[in-house]
Design an enzyme around this catalytic site. Structure first.
Site, PDB file in Angstrom:
ATOM      1  N   LEU A 137     -49.158 142.808  -4.400  1.00  0.00           N
ATOM      2  CA  LEU A 137     -47.763 143.240  -4.452  1.00  0.00           C
ATOM      3  C   LEU A 137     -47.275 143.011  -5.872  1.00  0.00           C
ATOM      4  O   LEU A 137     -47.684 142.057  -6.536  1.00  0.00           O
ATOM      5  CB  LEU A 137     -46.885 142.426  -3.494  1.00  0.00           C
ATOM      6  CG  LEU A 137     -47.025 142.613  -1.995  1.00  0.00           C
ATOM      7  CD1 LEU A 137     -45.966 141.782  -1.281  1.00  0.00           C
ATOM      8  CD2 LEU A 137     -46.901 144.067  -1.595  1.00  0.00           C
ATOM      9  N   ASP A 138     -46.363 143.857  -6.335  1.00  0.00           N
ATOM     10  CA  ASP A 138     -45.709 143.610  -7.610  1.00  0.00           C
ATOM     11  C   ASP A 138     -45.006 142.254  -7.562  1.00  0.00           C
ATOM     12  O   ASP A 138     -44.564 141.802  -6.497  1.00  0.00           O
ATOM     13  CB  ASP A 138     -44.651 144.681  -7.898  1.00  0.00           C
ATOM     14  CG  ASP A 138     -45.238 146.062  -8.105  1.00  0.00           C
ATOM     15  OD1 ASP A 138     -46.453 146.149  -8.390  1.00  0.00           O
ATOM     16  OD2 ASP A 138     -44.481 147.043  -7.992  1.00  0.00           O
ATOM     17  N   ARG A 139     -44.841 141.643  -8.725  1.00  0.00           N
ATOM     18  CA  ARG A 139     -44.147 140.358  -8.811  1.00  0.00           C
ATOM     19  C   ARG A 139     -42.739 140.444  -8.227  1.00  0.00           C
ATOM     20  O   ARG A 139     -42.258 139.500  -7.590  1.00  0.00           O
ATOM     21  CB  ARG A 139     -44.068 139.918 -10.275  1.00  0.00           C
ATOM     22  CG  ARG A 139     -43.427 138.555 -10.493  1.00  0.00           C
ATOM     23  CD  ARG A 139     -43.443 138.152 -11.961  1.00  0.00           C
ATOM     24  NE  ARG A 139     -42.516 138.949 -12.738  1.00  0.00           N
ATOM     25  CZ  ARG A 139     -41.233 138.636 -12.916  1.00  0.00           C
ATOM     26  NH1 ARG A 139     -40.723 137.555 -12.336  1.00  0.00           N
ATOM     27  NH2 ARG A 139     -40.442 139.392 -13.655  1.00  0.00           N
ATOM     28  N   THR A 141     -41.669 142.476  -5.857  1.00  0.00           N
ATOM     29  CA  THR A 141     -41.655 142.875  -4.451  1.00  0.00           C
ATOM     30  C   THR A 141     -41.923 141.663  -3.574  1.00  0.00           C
ATOM     31  O   THR A 141     -42.805 140.856  -3.875  1.00  0.00           O
ATOM     32  CB  THR A 141     -42.715 143.947  -4.180  1.00  0.00           C
ATOM     33  OG1 THR A 141     -42.489 145.066  -5.028  1.00  0.00           O
ATOM     34  CG2 THR A 141     -42.684 144.405  -2.726  1.00  0.00           C
TER      35      THR A 141
END
Length: 296
Positions: A137-139, A141
């Site tokens: 996951l993106d940081r 998100t």
């Protein structure tokens, strides 16, 4: 206990397969590839043998840039900022761990974060150095991240993602789209954009597909349910921005916000809400839901 280099005892090395580039040596290429890392820091790493090849041999700063060469480098961050938000472990068994990641916490070492990552925190909590995230996951998100707890069964679960046999459901807060008919499908071709860490839609055969539904459609901000059929980088963020409804708090799309986002900034209103799949070892139907919720 953190995953560590057996020689130095430091946090395990990051790996990089050298991409195409016209740099004359490793030092020049790495400085260009990671502009946030000071040149002197790279020189210090080379001097201390902290950049190695796949066989563990120290590489020199003037080693030629060779496309495809795998290098291992050991990340060290001075005054690493503390992420003041806590992850939760929702499930753990002999093969899997399911974590609920807060906003702002990286899954693995990235940028200025090494110890303040979901992986490092979970290894410390469980004492299991074999933990490996099965997806990312993106940081910015929040939500569910699935980890393999043992090497012997890891590939069986990784195949779920490679073969798209896992159903991922996200929720997002974004501007209202009263002129659109829902549910809708967004199919497009995503390619690296500018700067290199952004993605962009381009002409050509679609390689990114998202199904979008409305959960709550009142007022200026709607709550959406997003079903990514593919897993391209920043796919959901790009698709929502392209529809004219960039996700609330997005600092990359549709335009780059050079001010960036710290832990005190408004969180990106994107949540990995649910994961569902048939367990490849037992055949059991499994479903996990995040305990986190988005604001308005």
């Amino acid at each position: 206990m953190h995953p560590s280099d057996p020689i130095t005892g430091h946090v395990a090395a990051s790996r990089l397969q050298l991409p195409p580039g016209d740099w004359t040596c490793l030092l020049e290429g790495l400085c260009a590839r990671f502009p946030r890392i000071d040149r002197g820091q790279w020189q210090d790493r080379f001097a201390r043998g902290r950049v190695r090849d796949a066989q563990g041999r120290a590489l020199a700063a003037d080693h030629p840039w060779q496309v495809g060469l795998e290098i291992h480098y050991f990340r060290e961050v001075v005054d690493e900022p503390v992420i003041p938000f806590q992850e939760a472990i929702l499930h753990v068994d002999a093969h899997l761990l399911v974590a609920d990641k807060p906003h702002f916490l990286p899954v693995t070492p990235a940028g200025g974060y090494v110890q303040q990552t979901l992986l490092a925190r979970l290894v410390a909590r469980t004492g299991n150095p074999d933990l490996v995230p099965l997806h990312r996951l993106d940081r910015l998100t929040a939500g569910l991240v699935l980890f393999s707890t043992r090497p012997g069964t890891r590939d069986a679960y990784q195949r779920l993602f490679r073969e798209r046999r896992i159903v991922k459901t996200y929720e997002a807060i974004a501007p209202a789209l009263p002129g659109q008919a829902f549910p809708l499908e967004r199919h497009s071709r995503l390619v690296p954009g500018e700067p290199f860490f952004r993605m962009a839609e381009a002409p050509g055969e679609p390689n990114a597909r998202t199904r979008i539904e409305v959960i709550e459609g009142e007022g200026p901000w709607w709550r959406y349910r997003l079903h990514p059929e593919t897993g391209r980088k920043h796919q959901l963020r790009v698709h929502m921005a392209a529809l004219g409804a960039p996700i609330r708090g997005d600092d990359l799309y549709p335009e780059l916000n050079t001010a960036g986002q710290g832990a005190a900034a408004p969180a990106l209103q994107l949540l990995a809400h649910a994961l569902a799949f048939e367990d490849p070892l037992t055949g059991e139907s499994r479903r996990f839901r995040s305990q986190l919720a988005l604001g308005r």
